[in-house]
Design an enzyme around this catalytic site. Structure first.
Site, PDB file in Angstrom:
ATOM      1  N   ARG A 116     -11.267  -6.375 -13.158  1.00 32.46           N
ATOM      2  CA  ARG A 116     -10.687  -7.685 -12.817  1.00 32.46           C
ATOM      3  C   ARG A 116     -11.382  -8.187 -11.552  1.00 32.46           C
ATOM      4  O   ARG A 116     -10.889  -8.013 -10.444  1.00 32.46           O
ATOM      5  CB  ARG A 116      -9.184  -7.546 -12.589  1.00 32.46           C
ATOM      6  CG  ARG A 116      -8.391  -7.203 -13.855  1.00 32.46           C
ATOM      7  CD  ARG A 116      -6.914  -7.075 -13.530  1.00 32.46           C
ATOM      8  NE  ARG A 116      -6.062  -7.176 -14.695  1.00 32.46           N
ATOM      9  CZ  ARG A 116      -5.426  -6.147 -15.254  1.00 32.46           C
ATOM     10  NH1 ARG A 116      -5.559  -4.944 -14.760  1.00 32.46           N
ATOM     11  NH2 ARG A 116      -4.647  -6.345 -16.305  1.00 32.46           N
TER      12      ARG A 116
ATOM     13  N   ASN B 173      -0.975  -8.968 -22.172  1.00 27.43           N
ATOM     14  CA  ASN B 173      -0.069  -9.446 -21.113  1.00 27.43           C
ATOM     15  C   ASN B 173       0.080 -10.966 -21.209  1.00 27.43           C
ATOM     16  O   ASN B 173       1.182 -11.507 -21.147  1.00 27.43           O
ATOM     17  CB  ASN B 173      -0.605  -9.102 -19.718  1.00 27.43           C
ATOM     18  CG  ASN B 173      -0.832  -7.630 -19.537  1.00 27.43           C
ATOM     19  OD1 ASN B 173      -0.307  -6.837 -20.303  1.00 27.43           O
ATOM     20  ND2 ASN B 173      -1.613  -7.249 -18.541  1.00 27.43           N
ATOM     21  N   ASP B 174      -1.079 -11.634 -21.360  1.00 28.22           N
ATOM     22  CA  ASP B 174      -1.029 -13.088 -21.467  1.00 28.22           C
ATOM     23  C   ASP B 174      -0.734 -13.545 -22.884  1.00 28.22           C
ATOM     24  O   ASP B 174      -0.002 -14.514 -23.086  1.00 28.22           O
ATOM     25  CB  ASP B 174      -2.354 -13.700 -20.996  1.00 28.22           C
ATOM     26  CG  ASP B 174      -2.375 -13.865 -19.488  1.00 28.22           C
ATOM     27  OD1 ASP B 174      -1.356 -14.324 -18.943  1.00 28.22           O
ATOM     28  OD2 ASP B 174      -3.384 -13.517 -18.861  1.00 28.22           O
TER      29      ASP B 174
ATOM     30  N   GLU C 257      -6.303 -14.220 -25.459  1.00 23.42           N
ATOM     31  CA  GLU C 257      -5.068 -14.205 -24.674  1.00 23.42           C
ATOM     32  C   GLU C 257      -4.194 -15.426 -24.939  1.00 23.42           C
ATOM     33  O   GLU C 257      -3.080 -15.502 -24.451  1.00 23.42           O
ATOM     34  CB  GLU C 257      -5.364 -14.229 -23.172  1.00 23.42           C
ATOM     35  CG  GLU C 257      -6.386 -13.274 -22.698  1.00 23.42           C
ATOM     36  CD  GLU C 257      -6.539 -13.301 -21.194  1.00 23.42           C
ATOM     37  OE1 GLU C 257      -5.802 -12.592 -20.507  1.00 23.42           O
ATOM     38  OE2 GLU C 257      -7.420 -14.041 -20.713  1.00 23.42           O
TER      39      GLU C 257
ATOM     40  N   HIS D 293       0.833  -1.206   0.000  1.00 22.32           N
ATOM     41  CA  HIS D 293       0.000   0.000   0.000  1.00 22.32           C
ATOM     42  C   HIS D 293       0.869   1.257   0.000  1.00 22.32           C
ATOM     43  O   HIS D 293       0.545   2.245  -0.653  1.00 22.32           O
ATOM     44  CB  HIS D 293      -0.951  -0.003   1.195  1.00 22.32           C
ATOM     45  CG  HIS D 293      -2.150  -0.861   0.957  1.00 22.32           C
ATOM     46  ND1 HIS D 293      -3.014  -1.247   1.942  1.00 22.32           N
ATOM     47  CD2 HIS D 293      -2.614  -1.410  -0.180  1.00 22.32           C
ATOM     48  CE1 HIS D 293      -3.962  -1.982   1.416  1.00 22.32           C
ATOM     49  NE2 HIS D 293      -3.730  -2.107   0.131  1.00 22.32           N
TER      50      HIS D 293
ATOM     51  N   ARG E 265       5.382 -14.179 -17.987  1.00 26.73           N
ATOM     52  CA  ARG E 265       5.306 -12.729 -17.813  1.00 26.73           C
ATOM     53  C   ARG E 265       5.908 -12.244 -16.499  1.00 26.73           C
ATOM     54  O   ARG E 265       6.191 -11.066 -16.347  1.00 26.73           O
ATOM     55  CB  ARG E 265       3.848 -12.253 -17.950  1.00 26.73           C
ATOM     56  CG  ARG E 265       2.911 -12.780 -16.892  1.00 26.73           C
ATOM     57  CD  ARG E 265       1.447 -12.574 -17.264  1.00 26.73           C
ATOM     58  NE  ARG E 265       0.843 -11.432 -16.613  1.00 26.73           N
ATOM     59  CZ  ARG E 265      -0.444 -11.120 -16.691  1.00 26.73           C
ATOM     60  NH1 ARG E 265      -1.272 -11.882 -17.392  1.00 26.73           N
ATOM     61  NH2 ARG E 265      -0.932 -10.084 -16.086  1.00 26.73           N
TER      62      ARG E 265
ATOM     63  N   CYS F 154      -6.576  -4.446 -23.916  1.00 28.26           N
ATOM     64  CA  CYS F 154      -6.553  -4.072 -22.497  1.00 28.26           C
ATOM     65  C   CYS F 154      -5.273  -4.487 -21.761  1.00 28.26           C
ATOM     66  O   CYS F 154      -5.216  -4.391 -20.547  1.00 28.26           O
ATOM     67  CB  CYS F 154      -7.769  -4.645 -21.783  1.00 28.26           C
ATOM     68  SG  CYS F 154      -7.811  -6.424 -21.786  1.00 28.26           S
TER      69      CYS F 154
ATOM     70  N   ARG G 226     -14.992  -8.743 -16.056  1.00 32.47           N
ATOM     71  CA  ARG G 226     -14.406 -10.027 -16.451  1.00 32.47           C
ATOM     72  C   ARG G 226     -14.688 -11.011 -15.328  1.00 32.47           C
ATOM     73  O   ARG G 226     -14.405 -10.710 -14.156  1.00 32.47           O
ATOM     74  CB  ARG G 226     -12.900  -9.874 -16.650  1.00 32.47           C
ATOM     75  CG  ARG G 226     -12.263 -11.194 -17.020  1.00 32.47           C
ATOM     76  CD  ARG G 226     -10.820 -11.030 -17.366  1.00 32.47           C
ATOM     77  NE  ARG G 226     -10.019 -10.761 -16.193  1.00 32.47           N
ATOM     78  CZ  ARG G 226      -8.721 -10.459 -16.250  1.00 32.47           C
ATOM     79  NH1 ARG G 226      -8.124 -10.364 -17.407  1.00 32.47           N
ATOM     80  NH2 ARG G 226      -8.038 -10.264 -15.145  1.00 32.47           N
TER      81      ARG G 226
HETATM   82  C1  PEP Z   1      -3.949  -9.494 -20.136  1.00 32.61           C
HETATM   83  O1  PEP Z   1      -3.613 -10.675 -20.024  1.00 32.61           O
HETATM   84  O2  PEP Z   1      -3.463  -8.713 -20.977  1.00 32.61           O
HETATM   85  C2  PEP Z   1      -4.959  -8.919 -19.232  1.00 32.61           C
HETATM   86  C3  PEP Z   1      -5.436  -7.714 -19.404  1.00 32.61           C
HETATM   87  O3  PEP Z   1      -5.345  -9.670 -18.181  1.00 32.61           O
HETATM   88  P1  PEP Z   1      -4.482  -9.841 -16.825  1.00 32.61           P
HETATM   89  O4  PEP Z   1      -3.320  -8.903 -16.893  1.00 32.61           O
HETATM   90  O5  PEP Z   1      -5.429  -9.546 -15.725  1.00 32.61           O
HETATM   91  O6  PEP Z   1      -4.096 -11.280 -16.894  1.00 32.61           O
HETATM   92 MG    MG Z   2      -4.795 -12.038 -18.806  1.00 39.82          MG
END
Ligand code: PEP
Ligand code: MG
Length: 589
Positions: free
Chosen positions: A304, A472-473, A449, A197, A483, A520, A340
Site C-alpha cells: 500500500r 474490503n472496498d 473493488e 504504536h 467499511r 487481498c 499499488r
Molecule cells: C481492499 O479494499 O480490499 C484493499 C485491499 O484495499 P484497502 O484495504 O487498502 O482499501
Molecule cells: Mg481498497
C-alpha cells in the site's frame, strides 16, 4: 483473594487479543516538573557533550532492542524502532537541541522538559492520528534520552514482577517494547487507540491490551486479581473462582492454538489433497520487507504505497521512491513485489495543515460530501498526473532490480487501465532514450473493488495482466455499507450472497483470459471465508504477514473437493444471515 471481593466487569476498547490473568501494577507516566536551571557560558560546551553522550547511549539502547526484535521475528517493532533511530538523527533532536542549549544557556534537562511540554500541548489539539503518533514518538524518544541524563526513580517495565497487569494512563512505544510477554500478562490503559504504536507492539508481542478504561477510578478500588480479555475488550476485576476457572481454560486453549500456528509458518499453503495455494503478504511499511521470510510469504501481494505519503505527510520524491522500491525488490530476491500506486482519498486522507506543502492537492478537491465515492485512488492520480508520473518513473527505474508489478486501485472503467498503460509505455521509451534500463515485463494489474469493475471483469481481465480483488472496498461499495461506520457494521457482510457471486464471476473471467487473480482484502485472513474462497476458485491470497500461519493452517485442513462443495452449497443461499449460519456450521473444524 478472589471470591471475597465483589467481581466487576468493565468494558473497554479491545486492542490486542488474548487473555491475561494477573495482579495489578499501577504504572505512572513520568511527567515530573524540572526546575529551570541556567548554566554559564563556560559550561555550554560541557553540557553539549553531556547531551551527545546521552544521545549516543540512547541510540545504542534502541539498536540493541532492534536486534532482539529481529531475532524474535517482530517486524512491526523493528520498524517502529527504526523510526526512533531516524528521529535521533533528525535536526530536531541534534542541531536544534544544541542550539537551544547555546541560546538559552539552560541545562539539557530543562530544554527537554520544555520540548516535551510543547509537543504534548500540540498533541492535545491535533485530530490526525498519523501526526498524533509522530508527536507521541518524539515525546517517547525525548524521555529515553532524558533517562540517560539522570536516574529514574520508578520501577521500569523491564523489571515488572511475573503476572503483572499493567494499569497506566497511556503507554508509549519504548515502554511497551521493554515489557516481556512472559512477565507482563496484559495492559490496561485509559488513553490509546487501535492504530497507536503501543497497540501494534502489544499485538506483535502477543500481550493482551484493553484501552478506554477509567484508571483513576481503579486506583480507588480494592484490587486483587484481574482478568483482561483482549478479544472482547473486558477487564474483570476481583473475579470469582468460577470466572477465574473459565478464563484459565480459555487461556490454555489459546496457548495450544498459538503453538500449532507457529509450526505452520514453514509449511506449504496446500490443501490435504495437494493443491497449492500461494500466500503473499500485504505491506504498509517498507522496513518490514526483510522479515517476510520468517512468515513464509511467497512475495508481496499488495504494497500500500500511499503509506509512504501518509507517514511523511508529503509525497516522496522520485529519488526517494526509486530507492525504496529498489531496496524492496532486491530483498525479495526474485519473488513478486506488487506495488499499488497511491490509493489516496476516502478513508486514507490526511488532515494536512494548510501551510504544509502538499496540502494544495487536497485544498483544490475541497471537502467532499462522500469522500469514499469521490476523488480517490486512480481518480486522484489522473487529476494530478505529475504525482502519477513521478511514481511510475520511480517504479520503472526500480523494475530491473526484481519482479515489480504495478497495481491500479479503484478502477471503475477500462479506459483507466489503458491510460496507465500508455503513460507507462511513454515513460519507458523516455527512460530507454536516456539509457536507463527497465525490466522487460512489468505486469499491470487492476483492482476489482467497485461494482462496475466487478461487472465488467471479463473486459478488464483481457486488458490487465492480473486482477486483484479488494474485498474490503468491494463489500462496502456493493452493499452500500461504509467499511468504517459502526452504524453500518451489521450490514457489512463479507459473505453476502452478492459478494460470493461476484467473486465467482471474477475468477471465471480471469481463468478464461488466463490471467492470475489474487484476493487481498481482510476476508483472505478469515478462517471461515478461506475454504469458501478456495471453493470459488481463488488460488492466491494476500494477507497481513502476521496472518500467514493462520491462513496456511486453515488451508491445510481442507480438500479441494470439499471446498468446492461448500461453495456450491453457499451459492444456493439468497439471504446473508442464513448464509452466515450455513458457513459457521460447515467451516468449524
Ligand atoms: C481492499 O479494499 O480490499 C484493499 C485491499 O484495499 P484497502 O484495504 O487498502 O482499501
Ligand atoms: Mg481498497
Amino acid at each position: 483473594m478472589a471470591g471475597e471481593r465483589e467481581e466487576v466487569v468493565l468494558r473497554g476498547l479491545p486492542i490486542s487479543k488474548g487473555i491475561g490473568i494477573g495482579f495489578p501494577i499501577f504504572f505512572t507516566n513520568f511527567d515530573e516538573d524540572i526546575s529551570e536551571s541556567q548554566i554559564s557560558k563556560k559550561e555550554i560546551e560541557d553540557e553539549i557533550d553531556r547531551y551527545r553522550s546521552a544521545l549516543a547511549r540512547s541510540r545504542n539502547d534502541v539498536e540493541k532492542l532492534q536486534k532482539i526484535s529481529l531475532q524474535d521475528g517482530t517486524p512491526e517493532i523493528v520498524a517502529i524502532l527504526g523510526t526512533h533511530l531516524e528521529m535521533m538523527q533528525d535536526p530536531l533532536l541534534t542541531s536544534v537541541i544544541e542550539e537551544k542549549i547555546r541560546v538559552r544557556q539552560q541545562k539539557i534537562e530543562t530544554v527537554f522538559f520544555h520540548l516535551i511540554e510543547e509537543y504534548k500541548q500540540r498533541f492535545s489539539i491535533l485530530q490526525d492520528i498519523y501526526f498524533q503518533e509522530r508527536v507521541r514518538d518524539i515525546v517517547d524518544v525525548s524521555r529515553r534520552i532524558l533517562n540517560h541524563l539522570r536516574p529514574v526513580g520508578r520501577i521500569r517495565m523491564s523489571e515488572m514482577p511475573h503476572n503483572s497487569i499493567i494499569l497506566a494512563h497511556e503507554l508509549v512505544p519504548s515502554e511497551t517494547i521493554e515489557a516481556s510477554s512472559s512477565v507482563v500478562s496484559a495492559f490496561v490503559t485509559a488513553a490509546g487507540g487501535i492504530t497507536s504504536h503501543a497497540a501494534i507492539i502489544s499485538r506483535a508481542k502477543g500481550i493482551p491490551y484493553v484501552a478506554n478504561i477509567d484508571i483513576k477510578m481503579l486506583k480507588r478500588v480494592d484490587l486483587a486479581a484481574i482478568i483482561v480479555d483482549g478479544s472482547q475488550g473486558l477487564v474483570i476485576i476481583n473475579p470469582t473462582r468460577q470466572t477465574l476457572k473459565k478464563y484459565s481454560e480459555v487461556k490454555k486453549s489459546h496457548v495450544e492454538k498459538y503453538k500449532l500456528l507457529k509450526t505452520a509458518t514453514n509449511l506449504k499453503g496446500e490443501t490435504i489433497d495437494g493443491y497449492e495455494i500461494r500466500i503473499f503478504a500485504n505491506l504498509e511499511n517498507p522496513k518490514e520487507i526483510d522479515y517476510l521470510n520468517k512468515c513464509g510469504a511467497a512475495g508481496v501481494g499488495l504494497f500500500r504505497s500511499e503509506y509512504l505519503f501518509l507517514s511523511r505527510r508529503r509525497f516522496p520524491t522520485e529519488e526517494e521512491q526509486f530507492e525504496i522500491y529498489k531496496r524492496m525488490a532486491r530483498s525479495l530476491r526474485g519473488r513478486p513485489l506488487v506495488v499499488r500506486i497511491f490509493d489516496i482519498g476516502g478513508d486514507k486522507k490526511p488532515d494536512l495543515l494548510p501551510e504544509e506543502p502538499d496540502a494544495k492537492y487536497f485544498l483544490k478537491i475541497g471537502n467532499e460530501l462522500n469522500p469514499a465515492l469521490g476523488c480517490r485512488a486512480i481518480r486522484f492520480l489522473l487529476r494530478y498526473p505529475e504525482l502519477l508520473e513521478i511514481q511510475l518513473r520511480a517504479l520503472l527505474r526500480a523494475s530491473r532490480f526484481g519482479d515489480i508489478h504495478i497495481l491500479i486501485p479503484m478502477v471503475s472503467d477500462l479506459t483507466e487501465i489503458q491510460i496507465i498503460r500508455e503513460i507507462i509505455e511513454r515513460i519507458r521509451a523516455d527512460l530507454h532514450k536516456k539509457g536507463i534500463k527497465t525490466a522487460k515485463e512489468i505486469p499491470l494489474g487492476c483492482m476489482i473493488e467497485v461494482p462496475s469493475s466487478a461487472l465488467m471483469c471479463d473486459a478488464l481481465a483481457k486488458e490487465a495482466d492480473f486482477l486483484s480483488i479488494g474485498t474490503n472496498d468491494l463489500v462496502q461499495y456493493v452493499l452500500a455499507a461504509d467499511r468504517n461506520n459502526p452504524n453500518t457494521s451489521e450490514l457489512y457482510f463479507s459473505t453476502h450472497p452478492s459478494i460470493l457471486r461476484l467473486i465467482r464471476m471474477i475468477v471465471t473471467s480471469a481463468n478464461s483470459a488466463r490471467k492470475p487473480v489474487v484476493l487481498c482484502g481482510e476476508s483472505a485472513a478469515d478462517p471461515a471465508m478461506i475454504p469458501i474462497l478456495i471453493g470459488l476458485g481463488i488460488r492466491e491470497f494476500s494477507v497481513a504477514a502476521r496472518h500467514i500461519p493462520l491462513v496456511k493452517h486453515t488451508i491445510r485442513k481442507w480438500r479441494i473437493l470439499e471446498a468446492c462443495r461448500l461453495a456450491e452449497g453457499a451459492l444456493e443461499y439468497a439471504s446473508a444471515p442464513e448464509l452466515k449460519q450455513y458457513l459457521a456450521a460447515e467451516t468449524a473444524r
